[in-house]
Motif scaffolding. Structure first.
Motif, PDB file in Angstrom:
ATOM      1  N   GLY A   1      53.817  40.208  49.403  1.00  0.00           N
ATOM      2  CA  GLY A   1      54.876  39.516  48.676  1.00  0.00           C
ATOM      3  C   GLY A   1      55.122  40.159  47.335  1.00  0.00           C
ATOM      4  N   ASP A   2      56.083  39.620  46.595  1.00  0.00           N
ATOM      5  CA  ASP A   2      56.445  40.192  45.302  1.00  0.00           C
ATOM      6  C   ASP A   2      56.390  39.155  44.184  1.00  0.00           C
ATOM      7  OD1 ASP A   2      58.586  38.683  46.100  1.00  0.00           O
ATOM      8  OD2 ASP A   2      59.970  40.370  46.313  1.00  0.00           O
ATOM      9  N   GLY A   3      55.523  38.132  44.373  1.00  0.00           N
ATOM     10  CA  GLY A   3      55.360  37.113  43.346  1.00  0.00           C
ATOM     11  C   GLY A   3      54.475  37.588  42.212  1.00  0.00           C
ATOM     12  N   PRO A   4      54.096  36.693  41.289  1.00  0.00           N
ATOM     13  CA  PRO A   4      53.254  37.075  40.148  1.00  0.00           C
ATOM     14  C   PRO A   4      51.867  37.500  40.585  1.00  0.00           C
ATOM     15  CG  PRO A   4      53.485  34.680  40.270  1.00  0.00           C
ATOM     16  CD  PRO A   4      54.447  35.260  41.257  1.00  0.00           C
ATOM     17  N   ARG A   5      51.196  38.250  39.716  1.00  0.00           N
ATOM     18  CA  ARG A   5      49.834  38.690  39.999  1.00  0.00           C
ATOM     19  C   ARG A   5      48.908  37.491  40.159  1.00  0.00           C
ATOM     20  NH1 ARG A   5      48.532  43.917  36.131  1.00  0.00           N
ATOM     21  NH2 ARG A   5      49.870  45.423  37.221  1.00  0.00           N
ATOM     22  N   LEU A   6      47.824  37.736  40.874  1.00  0.00           N
ATOM     23  CA  LEU A   6      46.911  36.653  41.197  1.00  0.00           C
ATOM     24  C   LEU A   6      45.812  36.463  40.171  1.00  0.00           C
ATOM     25  CD1 LEU A   6      46.554  37.426  44.987  1.00  0.00           C
ATOM     26  CD2 LEU A   6      47.896  35.620  43.943  1.00  0.00           C
ATOM     27  N   ALA A   7      45.556  37.474  39.350  1.00  0.00           N
ATOM     28  CA  ALA A   7      44.470  37.392  38.376  1.00  0.00           C
ATOM     29  C   ALA A   7      44.786  38.295  37.199  1.00  0.00           C
ATOM     30  CB  ALA A   7      43.144  37.807  39.013  1.00  0.00           C
ATOM     31  N   SER A   8      44.115  38.046  36.088  1.00  0.00           N
ATOM     32  CA  SER A   8      44.375  38.845  34.889  1.00  0.00           C
ATOM     33  C   SER A   8      43.876  40.276  35.061  1.00  0.00           C
ATOM     34  CB  SER A   8      43.702  38.204  33.682  1.00  0.00           C
ATOM     35  OG  SER A   8      42.308  38.058  33.903  1.00  0.00           O
ATOM     36  N   LEU A   9      42.813  40.458  35.861  1.00  0.00           N
ATOM     37  CA  LEU A   9      42.276  41.790  36.098  1.00  0.00           C
ATOM     38  C   LEU A   9      42.593  42.203  37.523  1.00  0.00           C
ATOM     39  CD1 LEU A   9      40.651  44.253  35.227  1.00  0.00           C
ATOM     40  CD2 LEU A   9      38.576  43.071  35.981  1.00  0.00           C
ATOM     41  N   THR A  10      43.379  43.269  37.652  1.00  0.00           N
ATOM     42  CA  THR A  10      43.788  43.761  38.955  1.00  0.00           C
ATOM     43  C   THR A  10      43.580  45.261  39.010  1.00  0.00           C
ATOM     44  OG1 THR A  10      45.457  42.019  39.199  1.00  0.00           O
ATOM     45  CG2 THR A  10      45.718  43.977  40.567  1.00  0.00           C
ATOM     46  N   LEU A  11      42.966  45.737  40.094  1.00  0.00           N
ATOM     47  CA  LEU A  11      42.803  47.168  40.308  1.00  0.00           C
ATOM     48  C   LEU A  11      43.983  47.669  41.125  1.00  0.00           C
ATOM     49  CD1 LEU A  11      39.006  47.306  41.227  1.00  0.00           C
ATOM     50  CD2 LEU A  11      40.065  47.642  38.992  1.00  0.00           C
ATOM     51  N   ARG A  12      44.646  48.688  40.608  1.00  0.00           N
ATOM     52  CA  ARG A  12      45.841  49.192  41.256  1.00  0.00           C
ATOM     53  C   ARG A  12      45.582  50.535  41.898  1.00  0.00           C
ATOM     54  NH1 ARG A  12      50.784  47.960  43.564  1.00  0.00           N
ATOM     55  NH2 ARG A  12      52.008  49.862  43.645  1.00  0.00           N
ATOM     56  N   GLU A  13      45.763  50.608  43.219  1.00  0.00           N
ATOM     57  CA  GLU A  13      45.782  51.876  43.913  1.00  0.00           C
ATOM     58  C   GLU A  13      47.238  52.221  44.187  1.00  0.00           C
ATOM     59  OE1 GLU A  13      43.145  52.083  47.238  1.00  0.00           O
ATOM     60  OE2 GLU A  13      41.604  50.883  46.232  1.00  0.00           O
ATOM     61  N   GLU A  14      47.452  53.288  44.934  1.00  0.00           N
ATOM     62  CA  GLU A  14      48.822  53.767  45.113  1.00  0.00           C
ATOM     63  C   GLU A  14      49.723  52.713  45.744  1.00  0.00           C
ATOM     64  OE1 GLU A  14      51.282  57.481  47.164  1.00  0.00           O
ATOM     65  OE2 GLU A  14      49.105  57.323  47.399  1.00  0.00           O
ATOM     66  N   ARG A  15      49.206  52.013  46.748  1.00  0.00           N
ATOM     67  CA  ARG A  15      50.059  51.109  47.518  1.00  0.00           C
ATOM     68  C   ARG A  15      49.549  49.690  47.587  1.00  0.00           C
ATOM     69  NH1 ARG A  15      50.823  55.716  52.146  1.00  0.00           N
ATOM     70  NH2 ARG A  15      52.466  56.880  51.079  1.00  0.00           N
ATOM     71  N   VAL A  16      48.473  49.367  46.891  1.00  0.00           N
ATOM     72  CA  VAL A  16      47.900  48.029  46.980  1.00  0.00           C
ATOM     73  C   VAL A  16      47.237  47.667  45.658  1.00  0.00           C
ATOM     74  CG1 VAL A  16      45.743  48.943  47.938  1.00  0.00           C
ATOM     75  CG2 VAL A  16      46.348  46.553  48.339  1.00  0.00           C
ATOM     76  N   GLU A  17      47.326  46.404  45.299  1.00  0.00           N
ATOM     77  CA  GLU A  17      46.598  45.869  44.151  1.00  0.00           C
ATOM     78  C   GLU A  17      45.482  44.971  44.671  1.00  0.00           C
ATOM     79  OE1 GLU A  17      49.180  43.816  41.495  1.00  0.00           O
ATOM     80  OE2 GLU A  17      49.961  45.649  40.588  1.00  0.00           O
ATOM     81  N   THR A  18      44.314  45.085  44.062  1.00  0.00           N
ATOM     82  CA  THR A  18      43.166  44.278  44.480  1.00  0.00           C
ATOM     83  C   THR A  18      42.706  43.387  43.335  1.00  0.00           C
ATOM     84  OG1 THR A  18      42.436  45.964  46.044  1.00  0.00           O
ATOM     85  CG2 THR A  18      40.817  44.315  45.381  1.00  0.00           C
ATOM     86  N   SER A  19      42.624  42.105  43.600  1.00  0.00           N
ATOM     87  CA  SER A  19      42.124  41.128  42.638  1.00  0.00           C
ATOM     88  C   SER A  19      40.879  40.473  43.215  1.00  0.00           C
ATOM     89  CB  SER A  19      43.180  40.051  42.347  1.00  0.00           C
ATOM     90  OG  SER A  19      44.415  40.624  41.960  1.00  0.00           O
TER      91      SER A  19
END
Length: 308
Positions: free
Chosen positions: A61-79
């Motif tokens: 989805g394209d909603g707001p981030r799930l957490a204040s700390l997010t690890l961003r890779e090329e195609r995915v964010e991990t919280s």
């Protein structure tokens, strides 16, 4: 349906150990938009989890981030969030365009499988993130907007994913086998052993995919193979596992290993005979690499003869 029921049973049993119910998981993160997908995936639903495992959620989805700390890779964010019970929850967030992109690739791949005579290129999904996304879309429990999940699975042709993974792993298998042949011709037995073990891991991945198990992670290859065996033509599971761990030291042991691998190629061919036409098509351009996917017996020349 039986597989879906088993996934739900796996998840409920795991969550029970943390005092949680499956229906409560959706409340661990922000509200899910009506056009977003939320999936419970990973080792928990696949029956591979242990007490130290985390909970893997997939949000598309394209909603707001799930957490204040997010690890961003090329195609995915991990919280990551920690539940009061101590359970670690990992959330991989993909933008909708990523699902659209891999769905378009799958559409082409399915066309290649269905009409191999009409193609001159064969796209292969090698990107780790893409493989992971497709597998988890196919092998997961919808936690929100289930109808949208069903539509997305259909649009991504996830019912054909086992075939796509199997042919990809077969291509990898023969590619690594050719590397081993080159090393064997030079009597480089350590390098030949390494390439053969990679080749064996690939054929085990193809066996798993032929049984519908498309997990891309090599660390689960052996437990998944034990699950897959019940769905495949008879073969010796321990024999297959041994191939992933065995070294070669001369032409005789090398030849023996290759012959043993051919038996496993035959199992894949028996389980997924529909792959033989596309294998033959690819073999027109790579005659050594895939010409040996030729049915249940999967015969081939001696490796040093094939390399000449």
């Amino acid at each position: 349906m039986q597989f879906e029921q088993q996934m739900e049973e796996n998840a409920r049993a795991f969550l029970h150990g943390f005092g949680l119910k499956l229906e409560e998981i959706v409340d661990l993160i922000r509200p899910v938009g009506e056009n977003e997908l939320l999936l419970l995936a990973g080792s928990v639903v696949e029956g591979l989890a242990n007490a130290e495992s985390d909970l893997d959620l997939i949000l598309i989805g394209d909603g707001p981030r799930l957490a204040s700390l997010t690890l961003r890779e090329e195609r995915v964010e991990t919280s990551t969030i920690i539940h009061p019970s101590g359970l670690e929850v990992s959330i991989d967030t993909y933008e909708p365009k990523e699902l659209e992109r891999v769905s378009a690739t799958m559409r082409v791949l399915v066309h290649c499988l269905d009409d191999p005579d009409s193609i001159d290129t064969f796209p292969i999904i090698y990107d780790e993130s893409d493989r992971k996304l497709l597998h988890r879309l196919a092998t997961s429990i919808p936690l929100a907007n289930e109808e949208a999940v069903v539509r997305s699975r259909a649009g991504a042709f996830v019912d054909r994913l086992p075939e796509v993974v199997a042919i990809t792993r077969m291509i990898d298998h023969f590619s690594h086998r050719e590397d081993a042949i080159s090393h064997a011709n030079l009597q480089q037995w350590d390098a030949a052993s390494f390439s053969l073990m990679r080749s064996a891991t690939d054929i085990v991945g193809a066996l798993n995919a032929a049984a519908g198990l498309t997990n891309h992670n090599a660390r689960w290859s052996i437990p998944l193979l034990r699950q897959a065996a019940a769905q495949l033509p008879p073969f010796d599971v321990d024999f297959a596992i041994d191939l992933m761990l065995s070294r070669v030291q001369d032409n005789t042991t090398f030849d023996t290993q290759v012959d043993r691998m051919n038996e496993l190629v035959g199992v894949v061919a028996q389980q997924l005979p529909g792959l033989l036409p596309i294998s033959a098509k690819i073999a027109e351009h790579f005659p050594i690499t895939l010409a040996r996917v030729d049915g249940a017996e999967a015969t081939m020349p001696k490796p040093w003869e094939a390399a000449t």
